[in-house]
Design an enzyme around this catalytic site. Structure first.
Site, mmCIF file in Angstrom:
data_model
loop_
_atom_site.group_PDB
_atom_site.id
_atom_site.type_symbol
_atom_site.label_atom_id
_atom_site.label_comp_id
_atom_site.label_asym_id
_atom_site.label_seq_id
_atom_site.Cartn_x
_atom_site.Cartn_y
_atom_site.Cartn_z
ATOM 1 N N ARG A 109 -41.609 18.631 27.577
ATOM 2 C CA ARG A 109 -42.852 19.070 27.720
ATOM 3 C C ARG A 109 -43.021 20.418 28.521
ATOM 4 N NH1 ARG A 109 -45.519 16.283 31.005
ATOM 5 N NH2 ARG A 109 -43.931 14.590 31.444
ATOM 6 N N TYR A 143 -41.573 20.356 19.595
ATOM 7 C CA TYR A 143 -41.008 19.216 20.454
ATOM 8 C C TYR A 143 -41.956 18.036 21.093
ATOM 9 C CZ TYR A 143 -37.965 16.536 23.155
ATOM 10 O OH TYR A 143 -37.128 15.438 23.577
ATOM 11 N N LYS A 166 -49.892 12.768 24.575
ATOM 12 C CA LYS A 166 -50.227 13.206 25.896
ATOM 13 C C LYS A 166 -51.539 13.799 25.596
ATOM 14 C CE LYS A 166 -46.356 11.441 27.997
ATOM 15 N NZ LYS A 166 -46.551 10.371 28.601
ATOM 16 N N HIS A 182 -52.256 6.445 32.001
ATOM 17 C CA HIS A 182 -50.563 6.643 31.782
ATOM 18 C C HIS A 182 -49.858 5.299 32.195
ATOM 19 C CE1 HIS A 182 -46.814 9.326 32.261
ATOM 20 N NE2 HIS A 182 -46.729 8.750 31.188
ATOM 21 N N SER A 211 -43.245 9.798 35.209
ATOM 22 C CA SER A 211 -42.290 9.681 34.116
ATOM 23 C C SER A 211 -40.736 9.512 34.826
ATOM 24 C CB SER A 211 -42.019 11.237 33.489
ATOM 25 O OG SER A 211 -43.355 11.588 32.833
ATOM 26 N N CYS A 216 -39.308 6.484 35.751
ATOM 27 C CA CYS A 216 -39.279 5.533 36.616
ATOM 28 C C CYS A 216 -38.885 4.253 35.843
ATOM 29 C CB CYS A 216 -40.574 5.445 37.500
ATOM 30 S SG CYS A 216 -40.467 6.654 38.733
ATOM 31 N N ASP A 225 -46.520 3.216 27.263
ATOM 32 C CA ASP A 225 -46.682 4.598 27.930
ATOM 33 C C ASP A 225 -48.288 4.846 28.188
ATOM 34 O OD1 ASP A 225 -45.701 7.035 28.818
ATOM 35 O OD2 ASP A 225 -46.348 8.009 26.799
ATOM 36 N N ARG A 229 -34.519 11.900 22.982
ATOM 37 C CA ARG A 229 -35.361 10.806 22.705
ATOM 38 C C ARG A 229 -35.302 9.988 21.284
ATOM 39 N NH1 ARG A 229 -40.035 10.602 26.359
ATOM 40 N NH2 ARG A 229 -39.798 12.415 27.673
HETATM 41 C C1 OXD Z 1 -43.525 11.410 29.944
HETATM 42 C C2 OXD Z 1 -43.386 10.913 28.478
HETATM 43 O O1 OXD Z 1 -43.218 12.227 30.238
HETATM 44 O O2 OXD Z 1 -43.759 9.795 28.211
HETATM 45 O O3 OXD Z 1 -44.182 10.631 30.702
HETATM 46 O O4 OXD Z 1 -42.843 11.661 27.553
HETATM 47 MN MN MN Z 2 -45.183 8.877 29.661
#
Ligand code: OXD
Ligand code: MN
Length: 595
Positions: free
Chosen positions: A82, A210, A219, A239, A261, A263, A288, A380
């Site tokens: 991102r 991507y 998101k 989130h 993100s 964690c 998520d 991913r």
């Molecule tokens: C993030 C994701 O970055 O879920 O939180 O990709």
């Molecule tokens: Mn996320």
């Protein structure tokens, strides 16, 4: 077919929604694709598009015996994550976007990206993807349509959302749908922008191919636009993972949890309880994102708007997350992982020995011992949630699940104890608002720098963060039976930098206390910070960790908290213009308690 000639029927799909037809025609006029494909979500369509993606080199088939239906995609090396610095909220005023977002005036955003869209699909196919975020027809769900020139996007959206005819049927003749427009252009970072127009329920994305930049349901719609819609319509787009904990007696309690993100959110959502908790089961509703509304019973009901997992591959193993490993055995797309000589996938942190030779994420030969990573750290997997052995039966329930506890977590080497419960809703909002993660030496070279990430929404809130806190506070009066709010920290370390708490499945012990507190079944100890487990209440039987280490993970050190109090000032200064008085008061109360 000429570019502007929009078919109303493709295969079995019938398109009658005039708003959609007009928008597609207008977009085709601008982008001038060779061909328009309306995606119906059928299996035949998947086969045809997958075949096309393989022929054009977008996908590489993996060993179909080992991984049936699985493919590898290698993104442009300049396009692997991102791009927060290129992500904009385009509200009429800068104040509406707030000090934590990049802002662009809507007219400027439309003009700038509009020029880039001119003719951008010449020689390409334009795909129209109708999709539902949330179980089709759920009162909590929303319809989006993404127009894209990327077959990779189509194949990912098939997994991540409920996509195709059913979404279109649900939309009917309505004009109430998110308009997402995406073109990969020439994948040039200088011409890469992700713009959100919350007032128009519109997203424009250019120059990337991507993940979170281009799978616009995730998101962009489910969080940035979703949070804006949630504020206007009186619900919450968060989130957060959602899980259900089933006791041996068959009682299931649902918990939503926000972590920044990286964690271990997906690990937590798919957790397998340790031996001591024989007969207990953790069910995944989502890993998520949570959309939550007040139900007729005055409780907060949540759905996972997604239908798949776009998870980080490196570090995923049978030790860290067996259910994720089982979820990616078939019908999964892998992006930027390494390839083994027998056509399987590999990444750093996977089980077993490191292979002698691989092809790395950029397609280059790689040898064991190389100083470079074989898989990109943000590689991913895109896996259908139906593959998850721990998928909750309620994951497809249009009513969602009732949330009994909300958990806020972060990665903190010091200061924040393993678990505590807020004194009340407002204090819980304060805990969420001030959460943060400490950087580690491995990540940045600077140890102990706390990046505040309020409710893990810093990169994902589609409007001013202070107003977002206000919305959370205002929700209290609408929720007759509110969930209890908790803060956790799995990442506290000893002076040698070793984790004090084992984490992973052992987090079940903390979860058990959270659930018992949510049901009012167990006592707690009041401290200046919040309610913590009384001695003996955290079930540690069978845990192979010295009790002093657990005590250290739970310890409250008021000197550290006086420092923490000072560190929070930066967030308060940044958000000063709209920070709710109630949260200023919470901070003042904390100061009096810690002295
Ligand atoms: C993030 C994701 O970055 O879920 O939180 O990709
Ligand atoms: Mn996320």
């Amino acid at each position: 077919m000429s570019a502007t000639e929009v078919p109303t029927t493709v295969g079995k799909m019938t398109v009658t929604n005039q708003h959609l037809l007009d928008w597609v025609a207008e977009t085709a006029k601008r982008t001038q694709p060779d061909k328009i494909v309306w995606c119906d979500g059928s299996d035949v369509e998947r086969e045809v598009l997958t075949q096309y993606a393989v022929e054009t080199g977008v996908l590489i088939p993996l060993n179909q015996e080992k991984r049936p239906g699985c493919y590898l995609h290698r993104s442009n090396p300049n396009d692997v994550a991102r791009v927060e610095h290129l992500t904009f909220i385009c509200t009429p005023t800068k104040e509406e976007a707030g000090p934590t977002n990049n802002w662009m005036a809507p007219a400027d955003g439309y003009a700038k990206l509009g020029a880039m869209f001119e003719g951008s699909m010449k020689g390409r196919t334009m795909y129209v993807i109708p999709y539902s975020m949330g179980p089709v027809g759920s009162p909590l769900a929303k319809i989006g349509v993404e127009i894209t020139d990327s077959v990779y996007v189509v194949l990912n959206m098939r997994i991540m959302t409920r996509m195709g005819q059913a979404a279109l049927t649900t939309l009917g003749a309505s004009n109430d749908f998110n308009r997402g427009l995406h073109s990969t252009l020439d994948v040039n970072p200088d011409r890469r922008f992700i713009c959100h127009f919350p007032q128009d329920n519109t997203i424009w994305s250019v120059g990337s191919g991507y993940g979170g930049n281009v799978l616009l349901g995730k998101k962009c719609l489910a969080l940035r636009i979703g949070s804006y819609l949630g504020k206007s319509e009186g619900w919450l787009a968060e989130h957060m993972l959602i899980l259900g904990v089933e006791s041996p007696e068959g009682e299931t309690t649902y918990v939503a949890a926000a972590f920044p993100s990286a964690c271990g959110k997906t690990n937590f959502a798919m957790m397998i309880p340790p031996k001591r908790f024989d007969g207990w089961k953790v069910w995944t509703v989502g890993d998520d994102i949570a959309w939550m509304r007040v139900g007729p019973d005055g409780r907060l009901w949540a759905i996972n708007p997604e239908a798949g997992y776009f998870g980080v591959a490196p570090g995923t193993s049978m030790k860290s997350n067996p259910n994720a490993m089982l979820s990616i055995r078939e019908n999964t797309l892998f992006t930027n992982v390494a390839l083994t000589p027998d056509g399987d996938v590999w990444w750093e942190g996977m089980d077993g020995d490191v292979p002698e030779e691989l092809t790395d994420w950029q397609g280059r030969p790689w040898k064991k011992g190389s100083s470079e990573k074989a898989a990109h750290p943000n590689a991913r997997f895109t896996a259908p949630m139906a593959n998850n052995p721990a998928l909750s039966k309620a994951a497809n329930d249009p009513s969602g699940v009732p949330i009994s506890a909300i958990v806020f977590g972060g990665r903190r080497a010091t200061t924040v104890p393993l678990v505590m419960q807020s004194f009340n809703w407002t204090h819980g909002v304060y805990l969420g608002a001030t959460m943060g993660s400490e950087t580690t030496a491995a990540a940045t070279g600077a140890v102990g720098v706390v990046r505040r990430d309020p409710m893990a929404m810093l990169p994902f809130c589609g409007y001013d963060m202070g107003q977002y806190f206000n919305h959370w506070l205002a929700m209290q009066s609408h929720i007759k039976n509110p969930p209890k709010i908790f803060q956790v920290n799995w990442f506290r370390q000893d002076t040698n930098g070793k984790f004090l708490w084992p984490g992973f499945g052992e987090n079940m012990r903390v979860l058990k206390w959270v659930i018992d507190r949510a049901h009012g079944r167990v006592g707690a100890q009041e401290t200046p910070l919040g309610w913590v487990p009384k001695a003996g209440h955290l079930d540690l039987s069978g845990l192979d960790v010295a009790h002093e280490r657990v005590d250290a993970a739970n310890a409250i050190n008021l000197d550290e908290w006086r420092r923490e109090f000072e560190l929070q000032q930066e967030l308060y200064d940044k958000l000063d213009a709209t920070m709710p008085e109630a949260l200023k008061l919470q901070r003042a109360l904390l100061q009096t308690r810690i002295g």
